[in-house]
Design a protein around this motif. Structure first.
Motif, mmCIF file in Angstrom:
data_model
loop_
_atom_site.group_PDB
_atom_site.id
_atom_site.type_symbol
_atom_site.label_atom_id
_atom_site.label_comp_id
_atom_site.label_asym_id
_atom_site.label_seq_id
_atom_site.Cartn_x
_atom_site.Cartn_y
_atom_site.Cartn_z
ATOM 1 N N LEU A 197 0.793 -1.066 -0.070
ATOM 2 C CA LEU A 197 -0.099 -0.018 0.103
ATOM 3 C C LEU A 197 1.074 1.152 0.165
ATOM 4 O O LEU A 197 1.917 1.246 0.812
ATOM 5 N N HIS A 198 0.598 2.260 -0.798
ATOM 6 C CA HIS A 198 1.579 3.182 -1.040
ATOM 7 C C HIS A 198 0.960 4.595 -0.575
ATOM 8 O O HIS A 198 -0.251 4.831 -0.981
ATOM 9 N N VAL A 199 1.710 5.502 0.199
ATOM 10 C CA VAL A 199 1.165 6.845 0.580
ATOM 11 C C VAL A 199 2.311 7.666 0.086
ATOM 12 O O VAL A 199 3.445 7.655 0.625
ATOM 13 N N LYS A 200 1.789 8.543 -1.146
ATOM 14 C CA LYS A 200 3.076 9.257 -1.678
ATOM 15 C C LYS A 200 2.679 10.762 -1.443
ATOM 16 O O LYS A 200 1.355 11.217 -1.819
ATOM 17 N N PHE A 201 3.484 11.628 -0.959
ATOM 18 C CA PHE A 201 3.186 13.018 -0.673
ATOM 19 C C PHE A 201 3.450 13.837 -2.193
ATOM 20 O O PHE A 201 4.618 13.338 -2.830
ATOM 21 N N TYR A 255 0.351 22.052 8.444
ATOM 22 C CA TYR A 255 0.957 21.698 7.039
ATOM 23 C C TYR A 255 -0.402 21.154 6.155
ATOM 24 O O TYR A 255 -1.046 20.633 6.718
ATOM 25 N N ASN A 256 -0.606 21.666 4.972
ATOM 26 C CA ASN A 256 -1.346 21.308 4.161
ATOM 27 C C ASN A 256 -0.916 20.522 2.982
ATOM 28 O O ASN A 256 0.137 20.893 2.353
ATOM 29 N N ALA A 257 -1.213 19.292 2.906
ATOM 30 C CA ALA A 257 -0.628 18.185 2.054
ATOM 31 C C ALA A 257 -1.650 17.809 0.993
ATOM 32 O O ALA A 257 -2.782 17.499 1.281
ATOM 33 N N GLN A 258 -0.932 17.264 -0.079
ATOM 34 C CA GLN A 258 -1.930 16.609 -1.060
ATOM 35 C C GLN A 258 -1.220 15.244 -1.134
ATOM 36 O O GLN A 258 0.183 15.101 -1.271
ATOM 37 N N ILE A 259 -1.798 13.988 -0.844
ATOM 38 C CA ILE A 259 -1.230 12.933 -0.692
ATOM 39 C C ILE A 259 -1.808 11.557 -1.699
ATOM 40 O O ILE A 259 -3.021 12.075 -2.138
ATOM 41 N N GLU A 260 -1.223 10.862 -2.239
ATOM 42 C CA GLU A 260 -1.798 10.005 -3.278
ATOM 43 C C GLU A 260 -1.478 8.580 -2.618
ATOM 44 O O GLU A 260 -0.441 8.390 -1.958
ATOM 45 N N VAL A 261 -2.797 7.986 -2.378
ATOM 46 C CA VAL A 261 -2.895 6.556 -1.752
ATOM 47 C C VAL A 261 -3.260 5.628 -2.778
ATOM 48 O O VAL A 261 -3.915 5.806 -3.655
ATOM 49 N N LYS A 262 -2.371 4.664 -2.680
ATOM 50 C CA LYS A 262 -2.676 3.511 -3.885
ATOM 51 C C LYS A 262 -2.649 2.121 -3.190
ATOM 52 O O LYS A 262 -1.903 1.755 -2.244
ATOM 53 N N MET A 263 -4.031 1.647 -3.251
ATOM 54 C CA MET A 263 -4.152 0.349 -2.992
ATOM 55 C C MET A 263 -4.702 -0.678 -4.027
ATOM 56 O O MET A 263 -5.452 -0.234 -4.653
ATOM 57 N N SER A 315 -5.292 4.159 -7.543
ATOM 58 C CA SER A 315 -4.726 5.450 -6.915
ATOM 59 C C SER A 315 -5.796 6.579 -6.512
ATOM 60 O O SER A 315 -6.929 6.529 -7.438
ATOM 61 N N LYS A 316 -5.795 7.338 -5.475
ATOM 62 C CA LYS A 316 -6.736 8.264 -5.341
ATOM 63 C C LYS A 316 -6.010 9.182 -4.496
ATOM 64 O O LYS A 316 -5.235 9.103 -3.483
ATOM 65 N N ILE A 317 -6.188 10.564 -4.742
ATOM 66 C CA ILE A 317 -5.517 11.918 -4.245
ATOM 67 C C ILE A 317 -6.484 12.299 -3.533
ATOM 68 O O ILE A 317 -7.601 12.688 -3.752
ATOM 69 N N TYR A 318 -5.760 12.866 -2.182
ATOM 70 C CA TYR A 318 -6.614 13.364 -0.988
ATOM 71 C C TYR A 318 -5.623 14.611 -0.596
ATOM 72 O O TYR A 318 -4.640 14.693 -0.708
ATOM 73 N N ASN A 319 -6.730 15.640 -0.106
ATOM 74 C CA ASN A 319 -5.987 16.582 0.767
ATOM 75 C C ASN A 319 -6.112 16.308 2.007
ATOM 76 O O ASN A 319 -7.010 16.112 2.509
ATOM 77 N N VAL A 320 -5.090 16.610 2.949
ATOM 78 C CA VAL A 320 -4.818 16.381 4.350
ATOM 79 C C VAL A 320 -4.258 17.446 5.032
ATOM 80 O O VAL A 320 -3.418 18.034 4.466
ATOM 81 N N THR A 321 -4.782 17.806 6.113
ATOM 82 C CA THR A 321 -4.057 18.973 7.089
ATOM 83 C C THR A 321 -3.368 18.109 8.148
ATOM 84 O O THR A 321 -3.600 17.027 8.588
#
Length: 168
Positions: A88-92, A102-110, A114-120
């Motif tokens: 399972l991948h978590v890529k910033f 910090y405001n991040a955009q991450i890509e989660v791959k399962m 893949s799906k891109i999310y915004n995370v605080t």
């Protein structure tokens, strides 16, 4: 001196806790909740050095997730197709700082989806922490059912992570 010796385990615990990296996936069924955690991954040099040009890309071995119940762990690994998709991948993708947030955009791959999310994220005691709601269905995964459909896992999940980090 006695007070100092008594404080050593407390201080050591804070230091060790600050260095622990983990990703936790939690959710619920119609009768219970679950938390599956992977804390086996490490950053090169002990902590993630994070800057605009140096963002973490974390590969988590699905077999290293532990749900604190052998059957649940096995079911979780089967649901994520650990045999065919072992990571399972978590890529910033980006990270912007606004004061202590910090405001991040991450890509989660399962399972190759893949799906891109915004995370605080917050930085406290050298640990960058964040939480994001995701869904099994975001990754084309059907929430499992057990015991002939009597136990149904809900589609909603919480992705929580903490990284020992040194943002620059």
């Amino acid at each position: 001196m006695k007070a100092f010796l008594t404080a050593i385990p407390f201080l050591f615990g804070i230091f060790m806790n600050a260095q622990e990296n983990y990703v936790q996936i939690s959710g619920s069924t119609n009768i219970n909740t679950f938390k599956c955690t992977n804390n086996t991954f490490r950053a090169p040099g002990g902590s993630f050095m994070i800057s605009e040009r140096n963002l973490p890309n974390i590969a988590l071995k699905v077999d290293d997730f532990d749900c604190r119940n052998r059957i649940m762990t096995s079911d979780f690994q089967k649901t994520l197709s650990a045999e065919d998709h072992p990571y399972l991948h978590v890529k910033f993708l980006s990270l912007d700082k606004s004061k202590t947030i910090y405001n991040a955009q991450i890509e989660v791959k399962m399972i190759d989806k893949s799906k891109i999310y915004n995370v605080t994220l917050c930085l406290q005691n050298g640990k960058l922490t964040g939480k994001r709601s995701v869904k099994f269905s975001d990754f084309d995964i059907l929430p499992p059912k057990k015991m002939g459909g009597m136990i149904v896992v809900k589609d909603d999940l919480n992705l929580v992570f903490a990284l020992s980090a040194n943002p620059q």
